[in-house]
Design an enzyme around this catalytic site. Structure first.
Site, PDB file in Angstrom:
ATOM      1  N   TYR A 132       1.600   4.685  -8.830  1.00 43.00           N
ATOM      2  CA  TYR A 132       0.712   3.762  -9.536  1.00 43.00           C
ATOM      3  C   TYR A 132       0.718   3.986 -11.038  1.00 43.00           C
ATOM      4  O   TYR A 132       0.648   3.030 -11.820  1.00 43.00           O
ATOM      5  CB  TYR A 132      -0.717   3.855  -8.982  1.00 43.00           C
ATOM      6  CG  TYR A 132      -0.932   2.915  -7.825  1.00 43.00           C
ATOM      7  CD1 TYR A 132      -1.080   1.544  -8.027  1.00 43.00           C
ATOM      8  CD2 TYR A 132      -0.955   3.389  -6.520  1.00 43.00           C
ATOM      9  CE1 TYR A 132      -1.251   0.675  -6.969  1.00 43.00           C
ATOM     10  CE2 TYR A 132      -1.124   2.529  -5.451  1.00 43.00           C
ATOM     11  CZ  TYR A 132      -1.275   1.171  -5.682  1.00 43.00           C
ATOM     12  OH  TYR A 132      -1.433   0.313  -4.629  1.00 43.00           O
TER      13      TYR A 132
ATOM     14  N   ARG B  91       3.810   2.324 -12.246  1.00 44.81           N
ATOM     15  CA  ARG B  91       3.590   0.871 -12.245  1.00 44.81           C
ATOM     16  C   ARG B  91       2.685   0.465 -13.406  1.00 44.81           C
ATOM     17  O   ARG B  91       2.932  -0.537 -14.080  1.00 44.81           O
ATOM     18  CB  ARG B  91       2.945   0.442 -10.931  1.00 44.81           C
ATOM     19  CG  ARG B  91       3.827   0.550  -9.708  1.00 44.81           C
ATOM     20  CD  ARG B  91       3.160  -0.083  -8.503  1.00 44.81           C
ATOM     21  NE  ARG B  91       2.948  -1.495  -8.719  1.00 44.81           N
ATOM     22  CZ  ARG B  91       2.309  -2.293  -7.872  1.00 44.81           C
ATOM     23  NH1 ARG B  91       1.794  -1.804  -6.758  1.00 44.81           N
ATOM     24  NH2 ARG B  91       2.166  -3.578  -8.134  1.00 44.81           N
TER      25      ARG B  91
ATOM     26  N   GLN C  40      -4.319 -12.615  -8.023  1.00 43.72           N
ATOM     27  CA  GLN C  40      -3.867 -11.542  -7.144  1.00 43.72           C
ATOM     28  C   GLN C  40      -3.231 -10.404  -7.941  1.00 43.72           C
ATOM     29  O   GLN C  40      -2.952  -9.332  -7.392  1.00 43.72           O
ATOM     30  CB  GLN C  40      -2.831 -12.086  -6.151  1.00 43.72           C
ATOM     31  CG  GLN C  40      -3.339 -13.231  -5.302  1.00 43.72           C
ATOM     32  CD  GLN C  40      -2.198 -13.937  -4.601  1.00 43.72           C
ATOM     33  OE1 GLN C  40      -1.631 -13.404  -3.658  1.00 43.72           O
ATOM     34  NE2 GLN C  40      -1.847 -15.124  -5.062  1.00 43.72           N
ATOM     35  N   ASN C  41      -2.964 -10.650  -9.217  1.00 41.69           N
ATOM     36  CA  ASN C  41      -2.245  -9.671 -10.036  1.00 41.69           C
ATOM     37  C   ASN C  41      -3.158  -8.519 -10.440  1.00 41.69           C
ATOM     38  O   ASN C  41      -4.311  -8.741 -10.836  1.00 41.69           O
ATOM     39  CB  ASN C  41      -1.679 -10.351 -11.280  1.00 41.69           C
ATOM     40  CG  ASN C  41      -0.698 -11.456 -10.928  1.00 41.69           C
ATOM     41  OD1 ASN C  41      -0.113 -11.435  -9.846  1.00 41.69           O
ATOM     42  ND2 ASN C  41      -0.525 -12.427 -11.808  1.00 41.69           N
ATOM     43  N   VAL C  42      -2.634  -7.316 -10.379  1.00 39.93           N
ATOM     44  CA  VAL C  42      -3.419  -6.129 -10.723  1.00 39.93           C
ATOM     45  C   VAL C  42      -3.063  -5.598 -12.111  1.00 39.93           C
ATOM     46  O   VAL C  42      -3.536  -4.539 -12.507  1.00 39.93           O
ATOM     47  CB  VAL C  42      -3.238  -5.018  -9.663  1.00 39.93           C
ATOM     48  CG1 VAL C  42      -3.679  -5.494  -8.293  1.00 39.93           C
ATOM     49  CG2 VAL C  42      -1.789  -4.505  -9.621  1.00 39.93           C
ATOM     50  N   ASP C  43      -2.242  -6.331 -12.856  1.00 43.18           N
ATOM     51  CA  ASP C  43      -1.732  -5.826 -14.129  1.00 43.18           C
ATOM     52  C   ASP C  43      -2.689  -5.999 -15.299  1.00 43.18           C
ATOM     53  O   ASP C  43      -2.459  -5.447 -16.374  1.00 43.18           O
ATOM     54  CB  ASP C  43      -0.396  -6.494 -14.465  1.00 43.18           C
ATOM     55  CG  ASP C  43      -0.471  -8.014 -14.366  1.00 43.18           C
ATOM     56  OD1 ASP C  43      -1.330  -8.629 -15.016  1.00 43.18           O
ATOM     57  OD2 ASP C  43       0.342  -8.583 -13.605  1.00 43.18           O
TER      58      ASP C  43
ATOM     59  N   HIS D 109      -7.413  -8.485  -5.998  1.00 41.84           N
ATOM     60  CA  HIS D 109      -6.651  -7.322  -5.527  1.00 41.84           C
ATOM     61  C   HIS D 109      -6.869  -6.098  -6.413  1.00 41.84           C
ATOM     62  O   HIS D 109      -6.196  -5.087  -6.244  1.00 41.84           O
ATOM     63  CB  HIS D 109      -5.159  -7.649  -5.448  1.00 41.84           C
ATOM     64  CG  HIS D 109      -4.825  -8.597  -4.351  1.00 41.84           C
ATOM     65  ND1 HIS D 109      -3.583  -9.203  -4.236  1.00 41.84           N
ATOM     66  CD2 HIS D 109      -5.561  -9.062  -3.304  1.00 41.84           C
ATOM     67  CE1 HIS D 109      -3.579 -10.006  -3.176  1.00 41.84           C
ATOM     68  NE2 HIS D 109      -4.771  -9.933  -2.605  1.00 41.84           N
TER      69      HIS D 109
ATOM     70  N   GLY E  67       2.639 -19.353  -9.176  1.00 39.01           N
ATOM     71  CA  GLY E  67       3.451 -18.158  -9.005  1.00 39.01           C
ATOM     72  C   GLY E  67       3.074 -17.264  -7.850  1.00 39.01           C
ATOM     73  O   GLY E  67       3.231 -16.045  -7.946  1.00 39.01           O
TER      74      GLY E  67
ATOM     75  N   ASN F 106       5.685 -23.163  -9.020  1.00 41.47           N
ATOM     76  CA  ASN F 106       6.448 -22.030  -8.508  1.00 41.47           C
ATOM     77  C   ASN F 106       7.927 -22.378  -8.592  1.00 41.47           C
ATOM     78  O   ASN F 106       8.296 -23.545  -8.453  1.00 41.47           O
ATOM     79  CB  ASN F 106       6.061 -21.730  -7.054  1.00 41.47           C
ATOM     80  CG  ASN F 106       6.339 -20.287  -6.654  1.00 41.47           C
ATOM     81  OD1 ASN F 106       7.356 -19.718  -7.022  1.00 41.47           O
ATOM     82  ND2 ASN F 106       5.423 -19.695  -5.903  1.00 41.47           N
TER      83      ASN F 106
END
Length: 275
Positions: free
Chosen positions: A74, A77, A109-112, A129, A213, A239
């Site tokens: 993690y 990432r 949904q992106n965790v960035d 998420h 996306g 998409n």
């Protein structure tokens, strides 16, 4: 890029009726900022001679068995995410939020954390998420969310987890390290940590669902798409590849499919909504 006249008309109808817009984003939005999806070769993690896939690493089970290796994965990432910058698609959505105010919500949904770094209001952004910039401390049944301290931003793929790293992952006075604030594959959505009910409530009140996306591989996003399809509201899927949301949009009376990269499509869609 140029949008179809039918899509432009749908967007203008929503705008003229002062409708509520809900945007649902997935990994494709961040891929255009250079963040890998981590489901390909970038996602594999080697421990000794064993190769683990993301669906194995991102689990409560893996963290219980090898917490240091899960944290190494993690932190690597997170370093990739921290090095990335918001792209024109992210910035277009911020422009839309600032114009619509309370009539806008973002479900990601992106965790960035790129949406927040681009300028979105956290109160209107549901990170269903989680976010790799945060961790959960052992106390209060692991439900206390805190920011990951400075000093862990540049963590290479081969870097070992050393004692000073572990010290940063502990809350003062705790012997145990925290855990990444992300929803793992063997866990469930909830409201307190991941705003699951709030996301569904927004979808139930939306006048337009813009899906960007995402491949539709997780449960709550698909529930949102299916709810919107049952309600018959306009749905736009952006998409580069065919996916279940495109199928839902195609079956909706005012649904549209835009098979283009989000960084190109979103500025044009937002301009049409705000024209």
């Amino acid at each position: 890029m140029e949008l179809s006249p039918a899509l432009v008309q749908t967007l203008q109808d929503v705008a003229q009726s002062r409708g509520r817009v809900v945007v649902l984003t997935g990994a494709g939005t961040s891929a255009e900022s250079g963040i890998p999806t981590f489901r390909g070769k970038e996602g594999y993690w080697t421990v000794g001679s064993t190769h683990y896939q993301p669906m194995e690493m991102a689990t409560r089970t893996a963290f219980a068995a090898m917490p240091h290796e899960v944290w190494r994965w993690y932190l690597y990432r997170r370093s990739v995410c921290r090095a990335a910058e918001p792209n024109p698609g992210h910035r277009a959505l911020v422009k839309l939020e600032r114009a619509l105010g309370e009539r806008f919500n973002l479900i990601t949904q992106n965790v960035d954390g790129l949406h927040l770094r681009a300028g979105h209001d956290k109160s209107r952004t549901f990170q269903i998420h989680g976010n790799v910039d945060y961790m959960r401390c052992p106390g209060v049944e692991g439900r206390e969310v805190v920011a990951i301290p400075d000093g862990l931003d540049q963590f290479g793929r081969e870097d070992p987890l050393q004692e000073h790293h572990l010290a940063l992952l502990r809350r003062p006075g705790d012997d145990e390290i925290g855990r990444p604030h992300v929803l793992w594959f063997d866990e469930y959505y909830d409201e307190e940590l991941f705003s699951a009910e709030s996301a569904m409530r927004c979808a139930a009140e939306a006048d337009l669902l813009l899906v960007v996306g995402t491949a539709g591989a997780t449960n709550l996003p698909m529930q949102i798409g299916q709810l919107s399809a049952r309600r018959g509201i306009p749905m736009v899927d952006v998409n580069v590849a065919t996916n279940p949301f495109a199928e839902l949009a195609a079956a909706t009376p005012e649904g549209h499919v835009v098979q283009q990269p989000s960084a190109a499509a979103l500025p044009a869609i937002v301009d049409a909504l705000l024209a």
